[in-house]
Design an enzyme around this catalytic site. Sequence first.
Site, PDB file in Angstrom:
ATOM      1  N   GLU A  56       0.879  -1.170   0.000  1.00  0.00           N
ATOM      2  CA  GLU A  56       0.000   0.000   0.000  1.00  0.00           C
ATOM      3  C   GLU A  56       0.915   1.218   0.000  1.00  0.00           C
ATOM      4  O   GLU A  56       1.731   1.383   0.909  1.00  0.00           O
ATOM      5  CB  GLU A  56      -0.905   0.020   1.222  1.00  0.00           C
ATOM      6  CG  GLU A  56      -1.928   1.138   1.173  1.00  0.00           C
ATOM      7  CD  GLU A  56      -2.789   1.186   2.421  1.00  0.00           C
ATOM      8  OE1 GLU A  56      -2.217   1.383   3.513  1.00  0.00           O
ATOM      9  OE2 GLU A  56      -4.006   1.032   2.307  1.00  0.00           O
ATOM     10  N   ASP A  67      -4.241  11.244   8.088  1.00  0.00           N
ATOM     11  CA  ASP A  67      -2.984  10.690   8.580  1.00  0.00           C
ATOM     12  C   ASP A  67      -2.525  11.371   9.852  1.00  0.00           C
ATOM     13  O   ASP A  67      -2.721  12.569  10.054  1.00  0.00           O
ATOM     14  CB  ASP A  67      -1.888  10.833   7.510  1.00  0.00           C
ATOM     15  CG  ASP A  67      -2.152   9.942   6.312  1.00  0.00           C
ATOM     16  OD1 ASP A  67      -2.508   8.776   6.535  1.00  0.00           O
ATOM     17  OD2 ASP A  67      -2.014  10.413   5.177  1.00  0.00           O
ATOM     18  N   TYR A 182     -11.004  -2.496   2.813  1.00  0.00           N
ATOM     19  CA  TYR A 182     -10.214  -1.898   3.891  1.00  0.00           C
ATOM     20  C   TYR A 182     -11.118  -1.716   5.116  1.00  0.00           C
ATOM     21  O   TYR A 182     -12.054  -0.922   5.092  1.00  0.00           O
ATOM     22  CB  TYR A 182      -9.657  -0.547   3.440  1.00  0.00           C
ATOM     23  CG  TYR A 182      -8.537   0.002   4.305  1.00  0.00           C
ATOM     24  CD1 TYR A 182      -8.718   0.228   5.671  1.00  0.00           C
ATOM     25  CD2 TYR A 182      -7.300   0.310   3.759  1.00  0.00           C
ATOM     26  CE1 TYR A 182      -7.698   0.723   6.459  1.00  0.00           C
ATOM     27  CE2 TYR A 182      -6.265   0.812   4.533  1.00  0.00           C
ATOM     28  CZ  TYR A 182      -6.473   1.018   5.885  1.00  0.00           C
ATOM     29  OH  TYR A 182      -5.451   1.512   6.660  1.00  0.00           O
TER      30      TYR A 182
END
Length: 282
Positions: A56, A67, A182
Amino acid sequence: MTTITSPGQRYQQCFARLANEQQGAFIPFVTIGDPNAELSFSIIKSLIDNGADALELGIPFSDPSADGVTIQNAGKRALAAGINTDICIDILKKVREYSPETPIGLLLYGNLVFARGIEKFYQDMSDAGVDSVLIADLPIRESERFRQAALKANIAPIFIAPPNASDATLAKVAQYSQGYTYVLSRAGVTGVDAPQTVTPSSSLSTERLLDVLKTNQAAPAVIGFGISTPNQVKSALSTGASGAISGSAVVKIIENNLANEQQMLGSLGQFVQQMKAATMLN
């Protein structure tokens, strides 16, 4: 290079092989171009050589809202080194040439796609050997244009199954995701300093997600966010997931060894070997 005839084909082959060998998948994340283009390629090769089942990879972006600090800093280092989408494509082509069978997924932000043009972006990534694209800030209700462009370019669109999602949302995730699904172990941003990924209290929620996804015939589930130890890999797989993604823990090794390239690559290799060993199910 393997001829890919359907979106997610490399993932299908990878998960089938691992299931036959009674293993889960270990998928490390790094930002392409961190800390520079040349070393980034060496880092990605080290991940492959030491047992990564798939990759990934992130394209650096100035406002990575999903993030945590560690991956934000990786993006800053890459941008400071002059990395842009074109350079990322060059690196991706080298990675694909180096490893024709390894599934390569991108995790990035929608502005990077818009900036290039949606159809051009997906076609360029397909030409570079990319297998899947997950856009972190793309709501599933607004995804049709992106999904159509992805499938046209033979790229698997990936969507996130968040904790506490409704069954209706999970049905859409299952319907639209190809290659893998995911599964977020928790809400929030990425990071090794976040709470443990799969705890007794969170595993029930994760198992519910996986049950609903399985009922809807979703692509294999891979758990991400906060996976940083072999025990967390084992815990993730014990919920019924097919694999585990580790990002911040990998990127932290890069950050901690910027002054010593050989030590960096050696430490990354040891980490991947340990995490991969935890995926053995027999």
